[in-house]
Write a protein that holds these residues in place. Structure first.
Motif, mmCIF file in Angstrom:
data_model
loop_
_atom_site.group_PDB
_atom_site.id
_atom_site.type_symbol
_atom_site.label_atom_id
_atom_site.label_comp_id
_atom_site.label_asym_id
_atom_site.label_seq_id
_atom_site.Cartn_x
_atom_site.Cartn_y
_atom_site.Cartn_z
ATOM 1 N N GLN A 92 0.847 -1.308 0.046
ATOM 2 C CA GLN A 92 0.180 0.130 0.091
ATOM 3 C C GLN A 92 0.844 1.312 0.048
ATOM 4 O O GLN A 92 0.578 2.188 -0.727
ATOM 5 C CB GLN A 92 -0.850 -0.066 1.130
ATOM 6 N N VAL A 93 1.984 1.305 0.556
ATOM 7 C CA VAL A 93 2.870 2.205 0.384
ATOM 8 C C VAL A 93 4.454 1.422 0.223
ATOM 9 O O VAL A 93 4.583 0.149 0.353
ATOM 10 C CB VAL A 93 3.203 3.275 1.693
ATOM 11 N N TYR A 94 5.422 2.259 -0.136
ATOM 12 C CA TYR A 94 6.492 1.885 -0.551
ATOM 13 C C TYR A 94 7.624 2.539 0.676
ATOM 14 O O TYR A 94 7.949 3.609 0.275
ATOM 15 C CB TYR A 94 7.116 2.000 -1.967
ATOM 16 N N ALA A 95 7.868 1.860 1.566
ATOM 17 C CA ALA A 95 8.485 2.434 2.798
ATOM 18 C C ALA A 95 9.948 2.287 2.505
ATOM 19 O O ALA A 95 10.807 2.534 3.586
ATOM 20 C CB ALA A 95 8.177 1.821 3.869
ATOM 21 N N ASP A 96 10.567 1.667 1.503
ATOM 22 C CA ASP A 96 11.879 1.462 1.414
ATOM 23 C C ASP A 96 12.955 2.525 1.760
ATOM 24 O O ASP A 96 14.040 2.411 2.168
ATOM 25 C CB ASP A 96 12.284 0.984 0.132
ATOM 26 N N GLU A 97 12.551 3.790 1.432
ATOM 27 C CA GLU A 97 13.461 4.939 1.861
ATOM 28 C C GLU A 97 13.317 5.408 3.164
ATOM 29 O O GLU A 97 13.890 6.336 3.776
ATOM 30 C CB GLU A 97 12.952 5.971 0.634
ATOM 31 N N ALA A 98 12.184 4.856 3.977
ATOM 32 C CA ALA A 98 12.105 5.273 5.512
ATOM 33 C C ALA A 98 13.410 5.222 6.288
ATOM 34 O O ALA A 98 13.852 6.106 7.291
ATOM 35 C CB ALA A 98 11.045 4.513 5.885
ATOM 36 N N THR A 99 14.184 4.183 5.808
ATOM 37 C CA THR A 99 15.262 3.978 6.762
ATOM 38 C C THR A 99 16.627 5.076 6.452
ATOM 39 O O THR A 99 17.576 5.161 7.229
ATOM 40 C CB THR A 99 16.032 2.393 6.368
ATOM 41 N N ASP A 100 16.357 5.661 5.326
ATOM 42 C CA ASP A 100 17.445 6.679 4.854
ATOM 43 C C ASP A 100 17.381 8.003 5.978
ATOM 44 O O ASP A 100 16.263 8.050 6.465
ATOM 45 C CB ASP A 100 16.866 7.220 3.632
ATOM 46 N N GLY A 101 18.594 8.421 6.228
ATOM 47 C CA GLY A 101 18.593 9.459 7.133
ATOM 48 C C GLY A 101 18.936 9.418 8.532
ATOM 49 O O GLY A 101 18.850 10.258 9.303
ATOM 50 N N HIS A 102 19.164 8.108 8.747
ATOM 51 C CA HIS A 102 19.417 7.848 10.297
ATOM 52 C C HIS A 102 20.703 6.916 10.263
ATOM 53 O O HIS A 102 20.836 6.035 9.431
ATOM 54 C CB HIS A 102 18.451 7.025 11.019
ATOM 55 N N ARG A 103 21.760 7.221 11.117
ATOM 56 C CA ARG A 103 23.049 6.543 11.082
ATOM 57 C C ARG A 103 22.725 5.268 11.210
ATOM 58 O O ARG A 103 23.859 4.470 10.834
ATOM 59 C CB ARG A 103 23.979 7.342 12.104
ATOM 60 N N LEU A 104 21.843 4.636 12.053
ATOM 61 C CA LEU A 104 21.847 3.233 12.355
ATOM 62 C C LEU A 104 21.336 2.521 11.178
ATOM 63 O O LEU A 104 21.464 1.224 10.817
ATOM 64 C CB LEU A 104 20.694 2.883 13.718
ATOM 65 N N SER A 105 20.446 3.349 10.335
ATOM 66 C CA SER A 105 19.787 2.412 9.241
ATOM 67 C C SER A 105 20.025 2.888 7.705
ATOM 68 O O SER A 105 19.736 2.550 7.027
ATOM 69 C CB SER A 105 18.215 2.466 9.446
ATOM 70 N N ASP A 106 20.939 3.885 7.864
ATOM 71 C CA ASP A 106 21.176 4.418 6.328
ATOM 72 C C ASP A 106 21.768 3.519 5.299
ATOM 73 O O ASP A 106 21.509 3.332 4.248
ATOM 74 C CB ASP A 106 22.440 5.525 6.472
#
Length: 461
Positions: free
Chosen positions: A126-140
């Motif tokens: 329903q959404v493409y959340a693949d870029e949600a991890t961008d922008g944080h040093r733990l998950s970049d």
């Protein structure tokens, strides 16, 4: 959101997200005022739910914030059900031109205006959340490059980051032209797939069990409950088959129709698609079914022999990055026994006199297939994938079509056959699309709306 049927009414829920944490106005329906219930506060935004009911068997309306929305609840005779999937893309989805991105949503909305939908099924991504991890040093660097350790305070910060990013994606996606109007008028039922979490979730291996991976999953799960079901963990026993919430499969019944959606992500590993809770609850849900059963399998249940491709991939490391995509499928050799188990369940349901139709998305193509159940009519699978995700190259569709010629029969006496859509030459159609299913005078049929080719003829199912 469609909750279910009461004595002579339809139970519904409406979701509202506010720019601040102030309480929204009451919703009016059936001459009553319904106050909002706070579900969560995310990055300063209030997430609220209204619980209300409309009379069954008529066209009614409800009002909110000065606007009136009409809902068709005439479920007992002719019925019109929509199915969509893959509402986005992996990269840059929120930066796309709105008219281009939502063209098929606008088309579905126009169709609804002339022939109202009664229920809208959303079959995954329903959404493409693949870029949600961008922008944080733990998950970049997710999922390939992660820090070796993560302090609890940093994980808490990651959770806040992900909550805000998920809200941002859902809010923009749901406010899109076409989608927003349909969502306000057509009761929805939604089942998630991998991109509602991240690309390939459940097939990525050890990285999913890290603290960062589990933080990602828990946050995506909270978002799934909030934005796809207007719910929290407190609502799980009432809405889902598994009261523990380890599996989030559900069942809803309309007159003459059971909608059954197993959860193919929450308990998935590289070695299985559904876990113990999912299977136990799914099996229990197969009792007392309506005459027609729609099985919403977010990943296509009937497909070509992917084991051949998996063997070829072992010959070169350059193809390893595609292994997770194949492991996601029922047809992967890793899931063959479980796939046969599911097919046997559905063959047994058909033997009891019910008619099953499997409905799927996920592959960004439109196609259909049949399973020989040993009865006069086969079990149909309908795949509609890519309401806003742009179609892959036609060569990809032709390659799958070539694989389909090899045939497939995980249960030897029950062969699977892939077939073209009505009016199409090839087994797989590489166009954006959605599906409508209609019951008219007790007979079911289906058709696809294709972005370039237009509407197909009706297929009897």
């Amino acid at each position: 959101m469609f909750r279910g049927l009461a004595e002579r009414s339809v139970r519904l829920a409406a979701l509202v997200v506010r720019d601040d944490d102030s309480r929204p106005p009451a919703l009016t329906a059936g001459g009553r005022s319904h106050p909002a219930l706070r579900l969560a506060t995310v990055a300063g935004h209030g997430v609220w739910r209204y619980d209300f009911a409309l009379p069954l068997g008529t066209v009614s309306d409800y009002g909110l914030a000065g606007r009136t929305h009409r809902v068709d609840t005439r479920y007992e005779g002719d019925l019109h059900v929509g199915f969509v999937s893959c509402n986005g893309e992996e990269n840059g989805d929120l930066d796309r031109d709105a008219d281009e991105r939502n063209a098929m949503w606008q088309r579905l909305r126009a169709q609804h205006a002339t022939r109202p939908l009664h229920v809208l099924l959303h079959g995954g991504d329903q959404v493409y959340a693949d870029e949600a991890t961008d922008g944080h040093r733990l998950s970049d660097g997710w999922p390939d490059e992660l820090p070796e350790t993560a302090a609890p305070a940093d994980l808490d910060d990651l959770r806040l980051h992900l909550r805000e990013r998920f809200l941002h994606r859902y809010a923009i996606t749901y406010a899109a032209p076409g989608f927003a109007e349909l969502a306000a008028e057509v009761p929805s039922l939604m089942m998630w797939d991998d991109h509602d979490i991240c690309d390939g979730w459940g097939s990525l291996g050890d990285v999913e069990r890290t603290a960062i991976g589990q933080t990602l999953f828990r946050t995506a799960r909270e978002a799934f409950l909030l934005y796809q079901h207007a719910a929290t963990d407190d609502d799980v026993p009432d809405l889902f088959l598994d009261p523990e919430g380890l599996s989030l499969g559900f069942r809803r019944d309309l007159p003459g129709l059971t909608i059954l959606a197993p959860d193919l992500r929450s308990e998935r590993t590289r070695a299985r698609i559904m876990g113990p809770n999912g299977w136990d609850r799914f099996d229990a849900a197969l009792a007392d079914l309506q005459e027609r059963v729609f099985l919403v399998s977010s990943v296509p249940l009937l497909g070509p022999r992917l084991s051949l491709v998996e063997r070829l991939m072992q010959l070169t490391r350059r193809m390893e990055r595609y292994e997770d995509d194949l492991r996601d499928q029922w047809q992967s050799r890793a899931h063959r026994a479980e796939w046969a188990r599911m097919l046997r369940r559905l063959i047994d349901v058909e033997a009891r006199g019910h008619r099953v139709t499997a409905i799927s998305g996920e592959i960004h193509l439109a196609t259909r297939a049949t399973l020989d159940t040993g009865r006069p009519e086969p079990l149909h699978q309908l795949v509609a994938s890519g309401i806003s995700h742009r179609a892959p190259p036609r060569l990809y569709a032709m390659t799958l079509g070539t694989l389909a010629r090899f045939g497939e029969a995980p249960i030897p006496e029950h062969p699977i056959r892939i077939a073209p859509l009505p009016g199409q030459r090839h087994n797989y159609t590489a166009e954006r699309n959605y599906l409508t299913l209609a019951r008219k005078r007790g007979t079911w049929s289906a058709r696809w709306d294709l972005e370039d080719s237009g509407t197909t003829g009706w297929l009897s199912i």
